[in-house]
Scaffold this motif. Sequence first.
Motif, PDB file in Angstrom:
ATOM      1  N   SER A   1       0.859  -1.183   0.000  1.00  0.00           N
ATOM      2  CA  SER A   1       0.000   0.000   0.000  1.00  0.00           C
ATOM      3  C   SER A   1       0.891   1.227   0.000  1.00  0.00           C
ATOM      4  CB  SER A   1      -0.879   0.033   1.253  1.00  0.00           C
ATOM      5  OG  SER A   1      -1.754  -1.065   1.260  1.00  0.00           O
ATOM      6  N   VAL A   2       0.630   2.119  -0.944  1.00  0.00           N
ATOM      7  CA  VAL A   2       1.422   3.343  -1.067  1.00  0.00           C
ATOM      8  C   VAL A   2       0.482   4.537  -0.947  1.00  0.00           C
ATOM      9  CG1 VAL A   2       2.981   4.682  -2.545  1.00  0.00           C
ATOM     10  CG2 VAL A   2       3.007   2.162  -2.651  1.00  0.00           C
ATOM     11  N   TYR A   3       0.727   5.381   0.030  1.00  0.00           N
ATOM     12  CA  TYR A   3      -0.038   6.617   0.195  1.00  0.00           C
ATOM     13  C   TYR A   3       0.786   7.748  -0.392  1.00  0.00           C
ATOM     14  CZ  TYR A   3      -3.250   4.183   3.293  1.00  0.00           C
ATOM     15  OH  TYR A   3      -4.189   3.312   3.806  1.00  0.00           O
ATOM     16  N   SER A   4       0.177   8.542  -1.272  1.00  0.00           N
ATOM     17  CA  SER A   4       0.947   9.579  -1.948  1.00  0.00           C
ATOM     18  C   SER A   4       0.073  10.764  -2.337  1.00  0.00           C
ATOM     19  CB  SER A   4       1.589   9.022  -3.213  1.00  0.00           C
ATOM     20  OG  SER A   4       0.592   8.849  -4.212  1.00  0.00           O
ATOM     21  N   GLU A   5       0.765  11.854  -2.665  1.00  0.00           N
ATOM     22  CA  GLU A   5       0.090  12.961  -3.312  1.00  0.00           C
ATOM     23  C   GLU A   5      -0.231  12.465  -4.716  1.00  0.00           C
ATOM     24  OE1 GLU A   5       2.794  16.301  -3.180  1.00  0.00           O
ATOM     25  OE2 GLU A   5       3.278  15.845  -1.094  1.00  0.00           O
ATOM     26  N   ASN A   6      -1.257  13.016  -5.322  1.00  0.00           N
ATOM     27  CA  ASN A   6      -1.682  12.551  -6.639  1.00  0.00           C
ATOM     28  C   ASN A   6      -0.944  13.340  -7.719  1.00  0.00           C
ATOM     29  OD1 ASN A   6      -3.014  11.273  -8.652  1.00  0.00           O
ATOM     30  ND2 ASN A   6      -5.038  12.091  -8.191  1.00  0.00           N
ATOM     31  N   ASN A   7       0.250  12.879  -8.098  1.00  0.00           N
ATOM     32  CA  ASN A   7       1.069  13.590  -9.078  1.00  0.00           C
ATOM     33  C   ASN A   7       1.225  12.800 -10.359  1.00  0.00           C
ATOM     34  OD1 ASN A   7       1.392  15.411  -7.014  1.00  0.00           O
ATOM     35  ND2 ASN A   7       3.617  15.472  -7.139  1.00  0.00           N
ATOM     36  N   VAL A   8       1.258  13.515 -11.483  1.00  0.00           N
ATOM     37  CA  VAL A   8       1.469  12.911 -12.792  1.00  0.00           C
ATOM     38  C   VAL A   8       2.874  12.298 -12.822  1.00  0.00           C
ATOM     39  CG1 VAL A   8       1.697  13.412 -15.258  1.00  0.00           C
ATOM     40  CG2 VAL A   8      -0.091  14.531 -13.923  1.00  0.00           C
ATOM     41  N   GLY A   9       2.987  11.109 -13.356  1.00  0.00           N
ATOM     42  CA  GLY A   9       4.287  10.478 -13.527  1.00  0.00           C
ATOM     43  C   GLY A   9       4.700   9.543 -12.397  1.00  0.00           C
ATOM     44  N   LEU A  10       4.026   9.614 -11.245  1.00  0.00           N
ATOM     45  CA  LEU A  10       4.415   8.769 -10.118  1.00  0.00           C
ATOM     46  C   LEU A  10       4.222   7.289 -10.455  1.00  0.00           C
ATOM     47  CD1 LEU A  10       5.426   8.404  -7.229  1.00  0.00           C
ATOM     48  CD2 LEU A  10       3.066   8.696  -6.439  1.00  0.00           C
ATOM     49  N   LEU A  11       3.115   6.945 -11.086  1.00  0.00           N
ATOM     50  CA  LEU A  11       2.858   5.544 -11.452  1.00  0.00           C
ATOM     51  C   LEU A  11       3.997   5.007 -12.316  1.00  0.00           C
ATOM     52  CD1 LEU A  11       1.129   3.007 -11.505  1.00  0.00           C
ATOM     53  CD2 LEU A  11      -0.192   4.023 -13.351  1.00  0.00           C
ATOM     54  N   ASN A  12       4.451   5.816 -13.257  1.00  0.00           N
ATOM     55  CA  ASN A  12       5.571   5.419 -14.119  1.00  0.00           C
ATOM     56  C   ASN A  12       6.824   5.130 -13.318  1.00  0.00           C
ATOM     57  OD1 ASN A  12       5.392   5.023 -16.814  1.00  0.00           O
ATOM     58  ND2 ASN A  12       5.802   7.130 -17.406  1.00  0.00           N
ATOM     59  N   ARG A  13       7.134   5.987 -12.365  1.00  0.00           N
ATOM     60  CA  ARG A  13       8.341   5.796 -11.556  1.00  0.00           C
ATOM     61  C   ARG A  13       8.216   4.581 -10.647  1.00  0.00           C
ATOM     62  NH1 ARG A  13       7.588  11.117 -11.122  1.00  0.00           N
ATOM     63  NH2 ARG A  13       7.326  11.150  -8.859  1.00  0.00           N
ATOM     64  N   ILE A  14       7.024   4.393 -10.079  1.00  0.00           N
ATOM     65  CA  ILE A  14       6.815   3.214  -9.222  1.00  0.00           C
ATOM     66  C   ILE A  14       6.948   1.936 -10.045  1.00  0.00           C
ATOM     67  CG2 ILE A  14       5.079   1.938  -7.905  1.00  0.00           C
ATOM     68  CD1 ILE A  14       4.228   4.596  -6.634  1.00  0.00           C
ATOM     69  N   SER A  15       6.319   1.893 -11.211  1.00  0.00           N
ATOM     70  CA  SER A  15       6.417   0.673 -12.029  1.00  0.00           C
ATOM     71  C   SER A  15       7.858   0.444 -12.472  1.00  0.00           C
ATOM     72  CB  SER A  15       5.450   0.707 -13.203  1.00  0.00           C
ATOM     73  OG  SER A  15       5.783   1.737 -14.095  1.00  0.00           O
ATOM     74  N   GLY A  16       8.630   1.517 -12.655  1.00  0.00           N
ATOM     75  CA  GLY A  16      10.043   1.395 -13.016  1.00  0.00           C
ATOM     76  C   GLY A  16      10.856   0.695 -11.937  1.00  0.00           C
ATOM     77  N   ILE A  17      10.486   0.913 -10.674  1.00  0.00           N
ATOM     78  CA  ILE A  17      11.170   0.254  -9.548  1.00  0.00           C
ATOM     79  C   ILE A  17      11.019  -1.266  -9.664  1.00  0.00           C
ATOM     80  CG2 ILE A  17      11.088  -0.083  -7.024  1.00  0.00           C
ATOM     81  CD1 ILE A  17      10.317   2.966  -6.862  1.00  0.00           C
ATOM     82  N   PHE A  18       9.828  -1.725 -10.054  1.00  0.00           N
ATOM     83  CA  PHE A  18       9.581  -3.165 -10.217  1.00  0.00           C
ATOM     84  C   PHE A  18      10.283  -3.684 -11.474  1.00  0.00           C
ATOM     85  CE2 PHE A  18       6.154  -1.704  -7.530  1.00  0.00           C
ATOM     86  CZ  PHE A  18       6.078  -2.693  -6.578  1.00  0.00           C
ATOM     87  N   LEU A  19      10.248  -2.900 -12.533  1.00  0.00           N
ATOM     88  CA  LEU A  19      10.858  -3.283 -13.802  1.00  0.00           C
ATOM     89  C   LEU A  19      12.360  -3.525 -13.636  1.00  0.00           C
ATOM     90  CD1 LEU A  19      10.443  -3.622 -16.885  1.00  0.00           C
ATOM     91  CD2 LEU A  19      10.934  -1.176 -17.100  1.00  0.00           C
ATOM     92  N   LYS A  20      13.036  -2.609 -12.936  1.00  0.00           N
ATOM     93  CA  LYS A  20      14.488  -2.731 -12.731  1.00  0.00           C
ATOM     94  C   LYS A  20      14.843  -4.026 -12.014  1.00  0.00           C
ATOM     95  CE  LYS A  20      15.087   1.951 -11.857  1.00  0.00           C
ATOM     96  NZ  LYS A  20      15.312   2.912 -10.822  1.00  0.00           N
ATOM     97  N   ARG A  21      13.951  -4.518 -11.166  1.00  0.00           N
ATOM     98  CA  ARG A  21      14.225  -5.729 -10.388  1.00  0.00           C
ATOM     99  C   ARG A  21      13.604  -6.981 -11.021  1.00  0.00           C
ATOM    100  NH1 ARG A  21      14.319  -1.388  -7.852  1.00  0.00           N
ATOM    101  NH2 ARG A  21      15.607  -0.964  -6.037  1.00  0.00           N
ATOM    102  N   HIS A  22      13.015  -6.809 -12.200  1.00  0.00           N
ATOM    103  CA  HIS A  22      12.376  -7.921 -12.921  1.00  0.00           C
ATOM    104  C   HIS A  22      11.293  -8.578 -12.072  1.00  0.00           C
ATOM    105  CE1 HIS A  22      15.245  -7.576 -16.163  1.00  0.00           C
ATOM    106  NE2 HIS A  22      16.191  -7.467 -15.242  1.00  0.00           N
ATOM    107  N   ILE A  23      10.522  -7.753 -11.343  1.00  0.00           N
ATOM    108  CA  ILE A  23       9.423  -8.268 -10.528  1.00  0.00           C
ATOM    109  C   ILE A  23       8.112  -7.866 -11.201  1.00  0.00           C
ATOM    110  CG2 ILE A  23       8.245  -8.127  -8.290  1.00  0.00           C
ATOM    111  CD1 ILE A  23      11.043  -7.778  -7.035  1.00  0.00           C
ATOM    112  N   ASN A  24       7.305  -8.865 -11.513  1.00  0.00           N
ATOM    113  CA  ASN A  24       6.037  -8.640 -12.191  1.00  0.00           C
ATOM    114  C   ASN A  24       4.981  -8.152 -11.209  1.00  0.00           C
ATOM    115  OD1 ASN A  24       4.282  -8.717 -14.419  1.00  0.00           O
ATOM    116  ND2 ASN A  24       3.589 -10.775 -13.880  1.00  0.00           N
TER     117      ASN A  24
END
Length: 176
Positions: free
Chosen positions: A10-33
């Motif tokens: 669960s991630v609580y955040s301000e609603n900013n454009v681009g955050l989803l992209n950066r979060i998904s990038g964290i998983f991508l770098k680690r090869h976690i689906n």
Amino acid sequence: MEENKTFTISVYSENNVGLLNRISGIFLKRHINILSLNVSESEIENVSRFVIVVDTTEKWVQNIVGQIEKQIEVIKAFYHVDEETIFLESALFKIASNLLFDERQIQNIIKESHSEIVTVSRDFFVISKSGRRSEIEELHAKLKPFGIMQFVRSGRISVSKEKMEVTSLLLEELKS
């Protein structure tokens, strides 16, 4: 070696454009689906909540949560195993209308699965089902032989079983 488990982040955040992209990038770098992703408003005004489901080790999920919390808009992130949460998914099934009247078995399937008909038109009807992923998959398997015109399933939504003083925790974080 540590075994993989299903974790709900669960991630609580301000609603900013681009955050989803950066979060998904964290998983991508680690090869976690990412198995499931849902974003909605939270119990706190102007704060969004991401619910992300992954299958990995506890060491990796701790690492990922740490990386997510480094994002500037992220207020706080948590992770839980299934036993620590109450969770469900929702699904919609679009089926040809004639089957509702011609196939007695369809009505039994709807009743037995505790799903409901949300709309009926001349050409199709729509069934709604909320529950565990396995329950939705079971309903899908029963309806498939009759022909499913359209199918969609949501990501997991969840709340923790333990009392989490999220509001006060987040207010503390926002003040600092």
